[in-house]
Design a protein around this motif. Structure first.
Motif, PDB file in Angstrom:
ATOM      1  N   SER A 124      55.633  40.412  21.075  1.00  0.00           N
ATOM      2  CA  SER A 124      57.132  40.495  20.833  1.00  0.00           C
ATOM      3  C   SER A 124      58.124  40.134  21.814  1.00  0.00           C
ATOM      4  O   SER A 124      58.856  39.333  21.686  1.00  0.00           O
ATOM      5  N   LYS A 181      58.015  36.324  21.888  1.00  0.00           N
ATOM      6  CA  LYS A 181      58.748  35.644  20.861  1.00  0.00           C
ATOM      7  C   LYS A 181      60.254  35.341  21.315  1.00  0.00           C
ATOM      8  O   LYS A 181      61.000  34.611  21.082  1.00  0.00           O
ATOM      9  N   ARG A 204      68.587  40.963  26.110  1.00  0.00           N
ATOM     10  CA  ARG A 204      68.350  42.332  25.281  1.00  0.00           C
ATOM     11  C   ARG A 204      68.905  43.333  26.562  1.00  0.00           C
ATOM     12  O   ARG A 204      69.372  44.395  26.192  1.00  0.00           O
ATOM     13  N   SER A 211      66.417  51.585  20.104  1.00  0.00           N
ATOM     14  CA  SER A 211      66.183  51.530  18.673  1.00  0.00           C
ATOM     15  C   SER A 211      67.291  50.581  18.283  1.00  0.00           C
ATOM     16  O   SER A 211      66.903  49.712  17.351  1.00  0.00           O
ATOM     17  N   ARG A 212      68.280  50.376  18.850  1.00  0.00           N
ATOM     18  CA  ARG A 212      69.542  49.607  18.301  1.00  0.00           C
ATOM     19  C   ARG A 212      69.281  47.959  18.871  1.00  0.00           C
ATOM     20  O   ARG A 212      69.473  47.173  18.225  1.00  0.00           O
ATOM     21  N   LEU A 237      66.301  46.871  20.248  1.00  0.00           N
ATOM     22  CA  LEU A 237      64.939  46.313  20.021  1.00  0.00           C
ATOM     23  C   LEU A 237      64.436  47.055  18.606  1.00  0.00           C
ATOM     24  O   LEU A 237      63.491  47.335  18.707  1.00  0.00           O
ATOM     25  N   PRO A 238      65.422  46.830  17.582  1.00  0.00           N
ATOM     26  CA  PRO A 238      64.871  47.164  16.200  1.00  0.00           C
ATOM     27  C   PRO A 238      63.712  46.611  15.702  1.00  0.00           C
ATOM     28  O   PRO A 238      62.983  47.525  15.151  1.00  0.00           O
ATOM     29  N   GLU A 239      63.379  45.316  15.986  1.00  0.00           N
ATOM     30  CA  GLU A 239      62.010  44.782  15.333  1.00  0.00           C
ATOM     31  C   GLU A 239      60.827  45.227  16.103  1.00  0.00           C
ATOM     32  O   GLU A 239      60.060  45.399  15.384  1.00  0.00           O
ATOM     33  N   MET A 240      60.974  45.519  17.432  1.00  0.00           N
ATOM     34  CA  MET A 240      59.843  46.000  18.019  1.00  0.00           C
ATOM     35  C   MET A 240      59.566  47.587  17.647  1.00  0.00           C
ATOM     36  O   MET A 240      58.668  47.875  17.558  1.00  0.00           O
ATOM     37  N   TYR A 241      60.761  48.286  17.805  1.00  0.00           N
ATOM     38  CA  TYR A 241      60.767  49.583  17.374  1.00  0.00           C
ATOM     39  C   TYR A 241      59.828  49.765  16.064  1.00  0.00           C
ATOM     40  O   TYR A 241      59.292  50.705  15.923  1.00  0.00           O
ATOM     41  N   THR A 242      60.272  48.972  15.131  1.00  0.00           N
ATOM     42  CA  THR A 242      59.670  49.246  13.855  1.00  0.00           C
ATOM     43  C   THR A 242      58.216  48.697  13.937  1.00  0.00           C
ATOM     44  O   THR A 242      57.206  49.423  13.578  1.00  0.00           O
ATOM     45  N   ARG A 243      57.942  47.797  14.382  1.00  0.00           N
ATOM     46  CA  ARG A 243      56.583  46.974  14.306  1.00  0.00           C
ATOM     47  C   ARG A 243      55.993  47.911  15.185  1.00  0.00           C
ATOM     48  O   ARG A 243      54.539  48.037  14.863  1.00  0.00           O
TER      49      ARG A 243
END
Length: 854
Positions: free
Chosen positions: A39, A42, A51, A191-192, A194-200
């Motif tokens: 991630s 990317k 970030r 979590s705000r 890096l939301p995509e990594m946090y979920t993935r």
């Protein structure tokens, strides 16, 4: 050396350490780290660094701070969070959880035994010096019985990975464990950002842990109420983790109180509110043990509550963690923990510990003295934060001095093996670098067992060469992700099942110290604004004098300068000739610069801004994030101005303009933060009282003495300008500026919001809403003073106020007399409000002096 991978970020990551969180025992990158770095790839270099900037910005915007003692950059340093989290798989964490639960249970049993039967000492499991020689052992707590299932309600452990690849226990924290709020803020931030990594990555949530934490506090109530009254007891805004105290109070909805907010009466603990006393059931304690009760413990403490231990003995209050729990925050116990586990549980320790030698035993002491240069030496208690000695860094003289200390009092020292703990990748300005990390894990009592936070607070060394990991020494932090292979089912129910009625619902529930801080926040922000506006007016005139080559002793300028001294209270200043030294009038610029910038001079603008900042920070849990951002802008503006060694008048004017604008924005946001009956009323009362008193001082300084026609005209214009009333005057009167009209507008007008009469009338209405004002039909003393002031203004006539008794008189006696009487009445009002609602002077003294080491 680790093997290379296809991931570009990992290709650039090099480590000289053989123990890094990225790699397994075969020097291969762990799968979940590969997933994370995929991630990162990317995002690319610019994306990941972007970030990190977003994280820095968000923490600054939210006002996340950590107080660093004796820091030249100031107390409230921004909290640092690195964009790269620490990652661990659930399969490994589950074993750590079991080890933490076991250790919490063991320390809970040790704590009960230390103040109870003392079987560990009687049966020879541990030497008595380990307990009795620790400053955290408080004999006053012996024999106390508690109502909670677990005596140790909150436990935290500092963990680090050892050379064997397992997580080791480095330290135990039991007295008032900190870091839970910072861990929550770290998670909220990452979590705000890096939301995509946090979920993935399928990161385990923290919500259930804090739900259980909330429930634990409710269940701790001795009376087992459904809605107990719970407070967080803080040492105050100068404590290193004060942000966390305020953050948790805001997050959970508990009042944040200091020792002066609480009092013991009839065997119960009460919170002083504006209405009276409100009984408290549970205290979440952030004050150190010895400072918790000045009646039985440290008599010089201003942080605790006199008589608190007596209320605990009567089982009328639950204190989390109990007073005296610091005795098990004790590295002297570490060598004996395996035996303690066998004694109490008949189990082996699940989590390994650092090899440790307590110097109170002859064999162990000899070993330590012979190998001192290879060991880490600590005192068994944290008497001094700096009392950790790394033998390999000590000079021969320092080693010899340490040896003598150990020989003189061997029972006070523990030596530990120096281990190179694991490193983890940390994003720097240039690349990913390995940094030593220590993780603080959190455990809470949950009925008859313990629950563990799935994650924790990761602290990172400030650079790759530093061995000690400490926020006080410049360390940073990471979020801690415990990840699973499958997606996490998100808890759709955001609300907790049980809620206690602990929120500040009205003035009757407002802690008295919070109310006082709100009152003074209003006074200081009003004082800052009024003084800044007047000083701006004077500096403009000084600039004009400078440009026109006029003499600085011009009468109108002298009148303005004397008014500055009266308004700010920076005597002798321009108001009188000093007995020694040069007169301020001889060099007005230097005196004005002192009035503006000297933060040690009481009454100066800098000093007032400092007091405003302190009062605001003490109640920061009440304010909105927008207010914090404006507050931070004010601080940055002023700090940059103070750094300018020789500012010009134009620079000063520019800064004053910016300061005034920000103050007005700040004041406009206050009403959005809390409701009037939740405490905003106190702010309004303080603001109006201060504005009224300063308006009186300003008018008395500028209007009471008659001047020649042109000078008087100019002074009237300056008064209207500093009062932000010049345009209103022109629109209302459409004439040249005349004294009677100015008096009518600035002093007597009942509908103009800036007039003295309007301010005092509003003050009169607001103080009538205070609790004691509503008790019966009679006026309180402070109501009488304000009513008398308002009556005098309503009976006054501008023509009489502006008249002179004879042509030879220079003082407008009626005006001067009225303003003097009003000033006295408002001063009495202030004293009466303070005496009625903000009396924190009750002190109780001990019959015998006790000694508590620092």
């Amino acid at each position: 050396m680790p093997t290379t991978t296809k991931t570009s970020w990992l290709n650039s990551y090099t480590t000289k350490f053989g123990n890094d969180e990225l790699f397994n025992s075969n020097n291969d990158v762990k799968g979940y780290w590969k997933k994370l770095f995929t991630s990162f790839d990317k995002l690319g270099e610019s994306g990941l660094k972007g970030r990190q900037k977003d994280i820095d910005w968000l923490l600054l915007e939210n006002g996340v701070t950590y107080n660093v003692y004796n820091d030249p950059k100031g107390m409230h340093r921004p909290w640092n969070l690195n964009v790269v989290p620490l990652v661990m798989h659930r399969s490994e964490w589950e074993n750590v959880e079991e080890g933490l639960k076991q250790r919490a249970e063991l320390l809970n049993l040790v704590l009960k035994d230390a103040y109870g039967e003392r079987r560990l000492i009687k049966d020879g499991v541990i030497p008595h010096e380990v307990i009795y020689g620790h400053r955290g052992f408080l004999r006053q707590c012996s024999g106390i019985e508690y109502t909670t299932d677990k005596l140790l309600s909150i436990y935290s452990a500092d963990l680090a990975r050892g050379n064997d690849g397992r997580l080791w226990v480095v330290n135990d924290r039991t007295e008032a464990p900190s870091g839970m709020g910072y861990a929550l803020e770290n998670r909220s931030t990452t979590s705000r950002i890096l939301p995509e990594m946090y979920t993935r990555m399928n990161v385990k949530r923290l919500s259930n842990f804090f739900k259980e934490f909330h429930q634990m506090l409710i269940d701790a109530s001795p009376s087992k109420k459904d809605n107990p009254n719970i407070v967080i007891l803080t040492p105050g805004s100068h404590n290193e983790t004060y942000f966390e105290h305020a953050y948790m109070a805001s997050f959970l909805g508990y009042p944040l109180v200091q020792g002066n907010d609480l009092v013991v009466r009839d065997g119960f603990l009460w919170m002083k509110s504006l209405q009276g006393l409100k009984r408290i059931d549970v205290v979440l304690r952030r004050v150190d043990d010895a400072f918790s009760d000045p009646l039985e413990l440290r008599e010089d403490s201003h942080l605790g509550v006199a008589g608190l231990l007596d209320v605990v003995r009567r089982k009328n209050i639950s204190v989390i963690n109990p007073v005296g729990s610091g005795v098990i925050e004790n590295p002297g116990l570490i060598p004996f923990m395996p035996a303690i586990a066998k004694y109490f549980l008949n189990e082996d320790l699940i989590l390994p510990q650092i090899a440790s030698w307590w110097c109170g035993q002859e064999k162990e002491k000899s070993y330590v003295l012979q190998n001192l240069s290879n060991l880490v030496v600590k005192r068994i208690d944290r008497t001094n934060r700096e009392s950790i000695y790394f033998g390999k860094f000590l000079t021969p003289n320092e080693l010899e001095s340490l040896k003598q200390q150990i020989i003189e009092r061997p029972y006070r020292f523990v030596a530990q093996e120096q281990i190179n703990f694991s490193t983890a990748p940390n994003l720097t300005q240039d690349a990913l670098e390995p940094r030593n990390v220590v993780t603080r894990a959190f455990v809470i009592a949950n009925g008859d067992h313990y629950g563990v936070m799935p994650g924790g607070l990761v602290r990172v060394a400030p650079d790759s060469k530093t061995v000690r990991v400490s926020n006080q020494r410049g360390g940073t932090s990471k979020d801690f992700w415990v990840v699973e292979d499958h997606p996490i089912k998100e808890d759709k129910n955001k609300n907790w099942e049980q809620k206690s009625s602990i929120a500040i619902s009205g003035l009757d529930d407002l802690p008295s110290l919070t109310a006082e801080n709100l009152y003074w926040a209003g006074r200081y922000v009003g004082r800052t604004l009024v003084n800044a506006r007047f000083i701006r007016t004077v500096m403009r005139q000084m600039a004009m004098v400078q440009n026109r080559d006029e003499k600085p002793e011009a009468v109108k300028l002298q009148v303005l300068l004397k008014a500055v001294t009266h308004l700010t209270g920076t005597y002798p200043g321009f108001a009188e000739k000093p007995k020694e030294g040069p007169q301020a009038m001889e060099n007005p610029y230097d005196e004005m610069l002192s009035v503006i910038r000297d933060q040690d001079r009481v009454g100066s603008l800098a000093h007032t801004i400092g007091m405003f900042s302190n009062s605001y920070y003490s109640i920061r849990n009440l304010w909105s994030s927008d207010m914090w951002r404006v507050f931070e802008d004010i601080q940055k503006l002023w700090q940059a101005f103070q750094a300018d060694e020789n500012p010009s008048i134009l620079k000063i004017l520019k800064v004053l303009n910016q300061l005034i604008t920000r103050l007005i924005a700040f004041m406009g946001l206050i009403e959005e933060s809390i409701m009037v009956q939740q405490g905003l009323l106190l702010y309004f009362i303080g603001l109006q009282l201060e504005q009224s008193m300063l308006t009186i001082t300003k008018c008395r300084s500028l209007l009471a003495v008659k001047q020649e026609t042109q000078v008087e005209y100019d002074i009237l214009e300056y008064l209207l300008t500093s009062h932000e009333s010049l345009n209103i005057y022109r629109y209302s009167y459409r004439s040249y500026i005349q004294l009677e009209h100015v008096v009518d507008l600035v002093i007597l007008d009942v509908e103009y919001a800036r007039s003295l009469t309007f301010l005092i009338n509003r003050l009169q209405k607001d103080i009538s809403r205070l609790p004691h004002s509503r008790k019966d039909q009679q006026l309180t003393s402070y109501q009488k003073y304000v009513f008398s002031a308002y009556s005098k203004l309503r009976l006054a006539e501008s023509s009489k106020l502006c008249s002179l008794k004879s042509k030879d008189d220079v003082v407008r006696e009626e005006l001067d007399k009225l303003l003097g009487e009003l000033s006295e009445l408002l001063y009495k009002t202030s004293q009466s409000i303070t005496g009625t609602y903000f009396n924190h002077t009750d002190r109780q003294t001990q019959m015998f002096t006790q000694s508590f080491p620092f």
